[in-house]
Design a protein around this motif. Sequence first.
Motif, PDB file in Angstrom:
ATOM      1  N   GLU A 256       9.734  -6.632 -44.482  1.00 54.04           N
ATOM      2  CA  GLU A 256      10.097  -6.915 -46.055  1.00 54.04           C
ATOM      3  C   GLU A 256       9.027  -7.675 -46.511  1.00 54.04           C
ATOM      4  OE1 GLU A 256      11.709  -6.261 -49.574  1.00 54.04           O
ATOM      5  OE2 GLU A 256      12.962  -5.511 -47.525  1.00 54.04           O
ATOM      6  N   LYS A 257       8.311  -8.655 -45.636  1.00 53.73           N
ATOM      7  CA  LYS A 257       7.597  -9.522 -46.247  1.00 53.73           C
ATOM      8  C   LYS A 257       6.140  -8.741 -46.554  1.00 53.73           C
ATOM      9  CE  LYS A 257       8.949 -13.296 -43.368  1.00 53.73           C
ATOM     10  NZ  LYS A 257       8.647 -14.202 -42.232  1.00 53.73           N
ATOM     11  N   ASP A 258       5.831  -7.674 -45.923  1.00 51.73           N
ATOM     12  CA  ASP A 258       4.743  -6.821 -46.036  1.00 51.73           C
ATOM     13  C   ASP A 258       5.064  -5.660 -47.215  1.00 51.73           C
ATOM     14  OD1 ASP A 258       3.550  -8.300 -44.177  1.00 51.73           O
ATOM     15  OD2 ASP A 258       4.168  -6.705 -42.613  1.00 51.73           O
ATOM     16  N   ARG A 259       6.200  -5.924 -48.066  1.00 49.40           N
ATOM     17  CA  ARG A 259       6.532  -4.927 -49.131  1.00 49.40           C
ATOM     18  C   ARG A 259       5.215  -4.873 -50.154  1.00 49.40           C
ATOM     19  NH1 ARG A 259      11.660  -3.607 -51.572  1.00 49.40           N
ATOM     20  NH2 ARG A 259      11.419  -2.540 -53.658  1.00 49.40           N
ATOM     21  N   PRO A 260       4.853  -3.652 -50.450  1.00 53.81           N
ATOM     22  CA  PRO A 260       3.891  -3.522 -51.478  1.00 53.81           C
ATOM     23  C   PRO A 260       4.192  -3.410 -52.669  1.00 53.81           C
ATOM     24  CG  PRO A 260       4.184  -1.322 -50.261  1.00 53.81           C
ATOM     25  CD  PRO A 260       5.078  -2.221 -49.547  1.00 53.81           C
ATOM     26  N   VAL A 272      -1.908   3.073 -54.107  1.00 55.95           N
ATOM     27  CA  VAL A 272      -0.644   2.085 -53.892  1.00 55.95           C
ATOM     28  C   VAL A 272       0.425   2.890 -53.591  1.00 55.95           C
ATOM     29  CG1 VAL A 272       0.257   0.190 -55.265  1.00 55.95           C
ATOM     30  CG2 VAL A 272      -2.045   0.348 -55.376  1.00 55.95           C
ATOM     31  N   ARG A 273       0.646   3.874 -54.461  1.00 52.06           N
ATOM     32  CA  ARG A 273       2.088   4.596 -54.492  1.00 52.06           C
ATOM     33  C   ARG A 273       2.083   5.050 -53.110  1.00 52.06           C
ATOM     34  NH1 ARG A 273       1.230   8.666 -59.371  1.00 52.06           N
ATOM     35  NH2 ARG A 273       3.079   9.426 -58.509  1.00 52.06           N
ATOM     36  N   GLU A 274       0.980   5.731 -52.214  1.00 51.53           N
ATOM     37  CA  GLU A 274       1.094   6.004 -51.060  1.00 51.53           C
ATOM     38  C   GLU A 274       1.411   5.168 -50.083  1.00 51.53           C
ATOM     39  OE1 GLU A 274       1.155   9.095 -48.105  1.00 51.53           O
ATOM     40  OE2 GLU A 274       1.314   9.367 -50.317  1.00 51.53           O
ATOM     41  N   LYS A 275       1.049   3.987 -50.217  1.00 51.29           N
ATOM     42  CA  LYS A 275       1.282   2.797 -49.284  1.00 51.29           C
ATOM     43  C   LYS A 275       2.809   2.452 -49.255  1.00 51.29           C
ATOM     44  CE  LYS A 275      -0.664  -1.871 -48.344  1.00 51.29           C
ATOM     45  NZ  LYS A 275      -1.698  -2.816 -48.448  1.00 51.29           N
ATOM     46  N   TYR A 276       3.228   2.330 -50.773  1.00 53.14           N
ATOM     47  CA  TYR A 276       4.678   2.153 -50.948  1.00 53.14           C
ATOM     48  C   TYR A 276       5.496   3.107 -50.396  1.00 53.14           C
ATOM     49  CZ  TYR A 276       9.177   1.258 -53.164  1.00 53.14           C
ATOM     50  OH  TYR A 276      10.417   0.913 -53.175  1.00 53.14           O
TER      51      TYR A 276
END
Length: 316
Positions: A256-260, A272-276
């Motif tokens: 959760e700490k690494d949530r994009p 960004v969308r792909e990372k999320y």
Amino acid sequence: MLLNFDSDMSNHHSRRESSRNVQLANSKPEQDSRIMIAMVGVTGAGKTTFASLASGTREPMAIEFMLDSRQIVLIDTPGFDDDMRSDLVILEDIAKWMAKKGYLKNHLLDGLIFLHPVMLNRVGGSERNRTRLLQAILGKDAYSRVIIATTFWGSIKSEEEINRWLDGRKSVGGVWHEMIQHGAKVMKHSNDAMSAHNIIGEIIKITDENGKLEPLLRKELKNHKGRVIKTSAGKELERQVMKDIVSLDRKLEEHEKDRPPDSDGRDKDLEVREKYKIWHRDKQMMEDRLQRRKKQLKKLGSLVIRIKTFLASIFG
């Protein structure tokens, strides 16, 4: 797969011509005279092949045959690392197997063959967990009845590497050390009938010297009125499940700490969308596993092997 002990064993008579050295029994002697051997191991370890080589038949589950004037019963049991079935389901199947009417009604086991493929990989957590569960099912008093039969030697070229692999498992801290310290034997299975007969012969010798075997799980199910969670095997599985739950909770917190940044709109960067998307997929996988483990823990706590059936299987 849970064993079908109530099947008609007369089917074996039609296969008497399948082997010169091993013939199927024409009639059943008193149950106490039969040598009953359970086969356990990881899925694909070669249990069915071992049974076929030993008996000269292709019967995949419970086989009765004669070997040196002794009536042998080889019983296949569920694979310990079946990807389609949890360890809880496998433990439940084994507990039901011990409680089932049929072969074990008036008869105890004589020994257990633990088939394990020769592998050069390091000992993983899953292998240690499987072995600890097996130890909890049997109890230390039964270790002297265990033959650890290593399989698939023909697929490995370097015997020196195999010996190092075996030494690692036998040594202090090794996955098989405790069983070996209490009498378990490691034997090479060369994938032929003679090798299979030698392994069975070792169990016959132990039985002739010491009598029959009652696994710890069977004793504890009687003492605790069928409640699996009260047995050593149930407690070991509970420990493993709880450890996994704690680990998954910790991983989800870190994840959760690494949530994009959320990527709802079309104007967001594709990267960004792909990372999320990847982050969310990984989170969902961990949450799904956590829920499965919690359900398994709940089921383990309430799992009761029907005591009426279990007592009937023991006392007739």
